[in-house]
Design a protein around this motif. Structure first.
Motif, PDB file in Angstrom:
ATOM      1  N   ARG A   1       0.890  -1.128   0.162  1.00  0.00           N
ATOM      2  CA  ARG A   1       0.032   0.047   0.084  1.00  0.00           C
ATOM      3  C   ARG A   1       1.056   1.381  -0.070  1.00  0.00           C
ATOM      4  O   ARG A   1       0.616   2.431  -0.641  1.00  0.00           O
ATOM      5  CB  ARG A   1      -1.059  -0.098   1.212  1.00  0.00           C
ATOM      6  N   VAL A   2       1.933   1.456   0.740  1.00  0.00           N
ATOM      7  CA  VAL A   2       3.072   2.334   0.911  1.00  0.00           C
ATOM      8  C   VAL A   2       3.398   2.681  -0.581  1.00  0.00           C
ATOM      9  O   VAL A   2       3.466   3.804  -1.191  1.00  0.00           O
ATOM     10  CB  VAL A   2       3.729   2.190   1.847  1.00  0.00           C
ATOM     11  N   VAL A   3       4.026   1.707  -1.357  1.00  0.00           N
ATOM     12  CA  VAL A   3       4.596   1.634  -2.589  1.00  0.00           C
ATOM     13  C   VAL A   3       3.577   2.281  -3.310  1.00  0.00           C
ATOM     14  O   VAL A   3       3.895   3.023  -4.323  1.00  0.00           O
ATOM     15  CB  VAL A   3       5.141   0.358  -2.977  1.00  0.00           C
ATOM     16  N   LYS A   4       2.421   1.877  -3.319  1.00  0.00           N
ATOM     17  CA  LYS A   4       1.311   2.239  -4.480  1.00  0.00           C
ATOM     18  C   LYS A   4       1.091   3.558  -4.280  1.00  0.00           C
ATOM     19  O   LYS A   4       0.957   4.464  -5.107  1.00  0.00           O
ATOM     20  CB  LYS A   4       0.019   1.299  -3.992  1.00  0.00           C
ATOM     21  N   ARG A   5       0.906   4.184  -2.791  1.00  0.00           N
ATOM     22  CA  ARG A   5       1.018   5.468  -2.672  1.00  0.00           C
ATOM     23  C   ARG A   5       2.190   6.285  -3.222  1.00  0.00           C
ATOM     24  O   ARG A   5       1.782   7.504  -3.727  1.00  0.00           O
ATOM     25  CB  ARG A   5       0.710   5.800  -1.347  1.00  0.00           C
ATOM     26  N   LEU A   6       3.389   5.785  -3.059  1.00  0.00           N
ATOM     27  CA  LEU A   6       4.438   6.566  -3.504  1.00  0.00           C
ATOM     28  C   LEU A   6       4.388   6.617  -5.074  1.00  0.00           C
ATOM     29  O   LEU A   6       4.835   7.918  -5.688  1.00  0.00           O
ATOM     30  CB  LEU A   6       5.780   5.677  -3.080  1.00  0.00           C
ATOM     31  N   LEU A   7       4.124   5.457  -5.837  1.00  0.00           N
ATOM     32  CA  LEU A   7       3.927   5.416  -7.192  1.00  0.00           C
ATOM     33  C   LEU A   7       2.935   6.391  -7.563  1.00  0.00           C
ATOM     34  O   LEU A   7       2.968   7.038  -8.763  1.00  0.00           O
ATOM     35  CB  LEU A   7       3.804   4.067  -7.565  1.00  0.00           C
ATOM     36  N   GLU A   8       1.858   6.885  -7.154  1.00  0.00           N
ATOM     37  CA  GLU A   8       0.617   7.617  -7.417  1.00  0.00           C
ATOM     38  C   GLU A   8       1.123   8.803  -7.473  1.00  0.00           C
ATOM     39  O   GLU A   8       0.492   9.744  -7.862  1.00  0.00           O
ATOM     40  CB  GLU A   8      -0.333   7.081  -6.393  1.00  0.00           C
ATOM     41  N   LYS A   9       2.272   9.372  -6.482  1.00  0.00           N
ATOM     42  CA  LYS A   9       2.733  10.717  -6.777  1.00  0.00           C
ATOM     43  C   LYS A   9       3.155  11.022  -7.905  1.00  0.00           C
ATOM     44  O   LYS A   9       3.259  12.268  -8.456  1.00  0.00           O
ATOM     45  CB  LYS A   9       3.614  10.954  -5.796  1.00  0.00           C
TER      46      LYS A   9
END
Length: 163
Positions: free
Chosen positions: A16-24
């Motif tokens: 979930r954290v990596v997904k959030r970082l990639l969504e930036k």
């Protein structure tokens, strides 16, 4: 979210954290800053061990040289190793049907290295206060296992969109 909050959140759900970082969005300076932050923390984690070795040997000048060596290794060479690790993992993921980008693989590796850094700091404290032995090996293995867990979970998110 703040960096420390993201690190804590990674222990509950690294994908979930990596997904959030990639969504930036794609930002190579951001990716490099994650890698460099992890490398600086790894360098700081070496201080107790280097201080212990310097004290036990009674040679403060050699201790200074050890600090410089650790600095060069962790702040200049380690980012290159992380980039190579990300490239290889991206190629392997591609062979396994991954649809992500090289940037996603870099974020997965860099974030795993930074997010596992509290355990690396603990490993440095054990090396400095207890010294070589079973305790240091256990904490080192724990750090490595957590790093691999974060890396694989992040890579799965980056390449296949899995949590």
């Amino acid at each position: 979210m703040a960096l420390t909050q993201d690190i804590v959140a990674t222990y509950r759900g690294p994908g979930r954290v990596v997904k959030r970082l990639l969504e930036k969005g794609r930002s190579e300076p951001f990716a490099l800053s994650i890698a460099m932050a992890g490398c600086v923390v790894a360098f700081v984690a070496q201080w107790p061990r280097i201080s212990r070795e310097s004290y036990l040997q009674g040679a403060e000048s050699e201790g200074a040289l050890s600090y410089y060596s650790a600095f060069i290794a962790l702040v200049f060479i380690m980012p290159v190793i992380l980039y190579v690790l990300a490239a290889v993992s991206h190629l392997v993921a591609r062979l396994m049907g991954g649809q992500g980008s090289g940037y996603g693989a870099r974020i997965a590796v860099f974030w795993a290295f930074l997010a596992a850094s509290p355990l690396f700091l603990f490993h440095g404290m054990v090396a400095g206060f207890i010294g070589p032995g079973q305790q240091q090996s256990i904490v080192g293995f724990l750090w490595f296992a957590v790093f691999v867990w974060f890396w694989i979970a992040g890579l799965r998110q980056a390449e296949w969109g899995m949590k």
